[in-house]
Motif scaffolding. Structure first.
Motif, PDB file in Angstrom:
ATOM      1  N   ASP A   1     -38.244  19.077 -28.238  1.00 50.17           N
ATOM      2  CA  ASP A   1     -38.593  18.133 -29.307  1.00 50.17           C
ATOM      3  C   ASP A   1     -39.494  16.993 -28.831  1.00 50.17           C
ATOM      4  OD1 ASP A   1     -36.627  16.888 -27.774  1.00 50.17           O
ATOM      5  OD2 ASP A   1     -35.658  15.942 -29.502  1.00 50.17           O
ATOM      6  N   GLY A   2     -40.010  17.082 -27.613  1.00 50.23           N
ATOM      7  CA  GLY A   2     -40.913  16.059 -27.098  1.00 50.23           C
ATOM      8  C   GLY A   2     -40.451  15.505 -25.772  1.00 50.23           C
ATOM      9  N   VAL A   3     -41.116  14.447 -25.334  1.00 47.49           N
ATOM     10  CA  VAL A   3     -40.796  13.829 -24.050  1.00 47.49           C
ATOM     11  C   VAL A   3     -39.705  12.781 -24.253  1.00 47.49           C
ATOM     12  CG1 VAL A   3     -41.679  12.468 -22.111  1.00 47.49           C
ATOM     13  CG2 VAL A   3     -43.132  14.224 -23.173  1.00 47.49           C
ATOM     14  N   HIS A   4     -38.644  12.913 -23.467  1.00 53.21           N
ATOM     15  CA  HIS A   4     -37.570  11.928 -23.410  1.00 53.21           C
ATOM     16  C   HIS A   4     -37.713  11.217 -22.070  1.00 53.21           C
ATOM     17  CE1 HIS A   4     -34.910  13.470 -26.752  1.00 53.21           C
ATOM     18  NE2 HIS A   4     -35.817  14.427 -26.644  1.00 53.21           N
ATOM     19  N   TYR A   5     -37.540   9.900 -22.077  1.00 49.89           N
ATOM     20  CA  TYR A   5     -37.681   9.124 -20.848  1.00 49.89           C
ATOM     21  C   TYR A   5     -36.344   8.536 -20.443  1.00 49.89           C
ATOM     22  CZ  TYR A   5     -42.639   9.072 -22.115  1.00 49.89           C
ATOM     23  OH  TYR A   5     -43.917   9.416 -22.450  1.00 49.89           O
ATOM     24  N   TYR A   6     -36.143   8.504 -19.130  1.00 49.00           N
ATOM     25  CA  TYR A   6     -34.986   7.811 -18.575  1.00 49.00           C
ATOM     26  C   TYR A   6     -35.538   6.834 -17.562  1.00 49.00           C
ATOM     27  CZ  TYR A   6     -30.069   7.141 -17.669  1.00 49.00           C
ATOM     28  OH  TYR A   6     -28.803   6.602 -17.599  1.00 49.00           O
ATOM     29  N   CYS A   7     -35.309   5.550 -17.793  1.00 47.07           N
ATOM     30  CA  CYS A   7     -35.861   4.502 -16.939  1.00 47.07           C
ATOM     31  C   CYS A   7     -34.718   3.838 -16.175  1.00 47.07           C
ATOM     32  CB  CYS A   7     -36.571   3.453 -17.780  1.00 47.07           C
ATOM     33  SG  CYS A   7     -37.729   4.145 -18.983  1.00 47.07           S
ATOM     34  N   ASN A   8     -34.820   3.861 -14.864  1.00 44.25           N
ATOM     35  CA  ASN A   8     -33.819   3.244 -14.002  1.00 44.25           C
ATOM     36  C   ASN A   8     -34.314   1.877 -13.551  1.00 44.25           C
ATOM     37  OD1 ASN A   8     -31.944   5.607 -13.461  1.00 44.25           O
ATOM     38  ND2 ASN A   8     -33.894   6.484 -12.791  1.00 44.25           N
ATOM     39  N   LEU A   9     -33.520   0.833 -13.759  1.00 41.23           N
ATOM     40  CA  LEU A   9     -33.841  -0.455 -13.156  1.00 41.23           C
ATOM     41  C   LEU A   9     -33.434  -0.329 -11.696  1.00 41.23           C
ATOM     42  CD1 LEU A   9     -35.074  -2.859 -14.741  1.00 41.23           C
ATOM     43  CD2 LEU A   9     -34.036  -1.133 -16.166  1.00 41.23           C
ATOM     44  N   SER A  10     -34.381  -0.575 -10.814  1.00 40.24           N
ATOM     45  CA  SER A  10     -34.162  -0.269  -9.397  1.00 40.24           C
ATOM     46  C   SER A  10     -35.066  -1.129  -8.535  1.00 40.24           C
ATOM     47  CB  SER A  10     -34.505   1.202  -9.143  1.00 40.24           C
ATOM     48  OG  SER A  10     -35.895   1.423  -9.344  1.00 40.24           O
ATOM     49  N   SER A  11     -34.797  -1.099  -7.248  1.00 34.77           N
ATOM     50  CA  SER A  11     -35.732  -1.743  -6.323  1.00 34.77           C
ATOM     51  C   SER A  11     -37.028  -0.941  -6.324  1.00 34.77           C
ATOM     52  CB  SER A  11     -35.142  -1.761  -4.915  1.00 34.77           C
ATOM     53  OG  SER A  11     -35.052  -0.434  -4.404  1.00 34.77           O
ATOM     54  N   PRO A  12     -38.128  -1.560  -5.882  1.00 35.47           N
ATOM     55  CA  PRO A  12     -39.338  -0.766  -5.655  1.00 35.47           C
ATOM     56  C   PRO A  12     -39.031   0.314  -4.608  1.00 35.47           C
ATOM     57  CG  PRO A  12     -39.847  -3.109  -5.664  1.00 35.47           C
ATOM     58  CD  PRO A  12     -38.349  -2.986  -5.646  1.00 35.47           C
ATOM     59  N   PHE A  13     -39.774   1.410  -4.627  1.00 34.49           N
ATOM     60  CA  PHE A  13     -39.499   2.508  -3.707  1.00 34.49           C
ATOM     61  C   PHE A  13     -40.059   2.232  -2.311  1.00 34.49           C
ATOM     62  CE2 PHE A  13     -43.886   3.627  -4.604  1.00 34.49           C
ATOM     63  CZ  PHE A  13     -44.311   4.239  -3.435  1.00 34.49           C
ATOM     64  N   ILE A  14     -39.488   2.938  -1.354  1.00 36.26           N
ATOM     65  CA  ILE A  14     -40.108   3.077  -0.040  1.00 36.26           C
ATOM     66  C   ILE A  14     -40.136   4.573   0.264  1.00 36.26           C
ATOM     67  CG2 ILE A  14     -39.382   0.818   0.839  1.00 36.26           C
ATOM     68  CD1 ILE A  14     -37.317   2.437   2.578  1.00 36.26           C
ATOM     69  N   TYR A  15     -41.070   4.972   1.100  1.00 32.70           N
ATOM     70  CA  TYR A  15     -41.130   6.349   1.572  1.00 32.70           C
ATOM     71  C   TYR A  15     -41.173   6.273   3.090  1.00 32.70           C
ATOM     72  CZ  TYR A  15     -42.528  11.114   2.496  1.00 32.70           C
ATOM     73  OH  TYR A  15     -42.568  12.390   2.982  1.00 32.70           O
ATOM     74  N   ASP A  16     -40.171   6.872   3.731  1.00 35.87           N
ATOM     75  CA  ASP A  16     -40.063   6.765   5.181  1.00 35.87           C
ATOM     76  C   ASP A  16     -40.329   8.081   5.914  1.00 35.87           C
ATOM     77  OD1 ASP A  16     -37.795   8.257   4.661  1.00 35.87           O
ATOM     78  OD2 ASP A  16     -36.391   6.764   5.435  1.00 35.87           O
TER      79      ASP A  16
END
Length: 176
Positions: A80-95
């Protein structure tokens, strides 16, 4: 902080403020990777919860992570379309091991017609007390809830028409 390579599979690790693992997504394909932005795609990936339970995602998803914002956005492609899930979170890091962030409980669920609901306010308040979130974090998160709602209304970023479809098409090129 490293930069994930376009086309490579990475894990996503979500933590809680106390440092404990919250959830792990086993495999997400990097569609765009830079120091400030990671866009990934996955479909039917294994997710492991902190208690060891596992489940498999049900639909294709495009994930949006930014190093300057205290939220991440997952666009799930459903019939039925795009559903969004938004998490309030810290900015990401990639290690190099995984893309990592701290999950701060508050979530916004957005429906295909762009209506939305703020979720888990009780859980946020409980964890804020239990894990002693600093006032500055509380202030940042509340400002980022406002920013996310503004993005939803303005159809900005991942909420823009065709954003999710365009990145999903790119994701499909890696699946072949």
């Amino acid at each position: 902080m490293g930069v994930p390579t376009e086309g490579e599979p990475i894990q996503i690790h979500s933590y809680k403020h106390n440092g404990y693992i919250h959830r792990i997504w086993e495999e997400t394909t990097v569609l765009k990777g830079s120091e400030t932005l990671v866009i990934g795609g996955n479909d039917r990936t294994i997710v492991t919860e902190s208690d060891g339970r596992t489940w498999i995602t049900r639909e294709p998803a495009i994930c949006y992570f930014h190093s300057q914002y205290w939220f991440n956005i997952i666009g799930m492609l459903r019939e039925d379309g795009v559903h969004y899930y938004c998490n309030l979170s810290s900015p990401f890091i990639y290690d190099g091991e995984a893309l990592k962030y701290i999950d701060y409980d508050l979530d916004i669920k957005v429906f295909p017609d762009m209506t939305y609901h703020l979720l888990d306010e009780d859980e946020y308040e409980r964890h804020r007390r239990e894990m002693k979130y600093p006032e500055v974090i509380d202030h940042i998160l509340k400002k980022n809830v406002e920013k996310l709602i503004k993005w939803i209304h303005q159809r900005k970023g991942p909420f823009a028409p065709d954003f999710i479809d365009t990145w999903y098409e790119r994701y499909l090129t890696y699946r072949k």
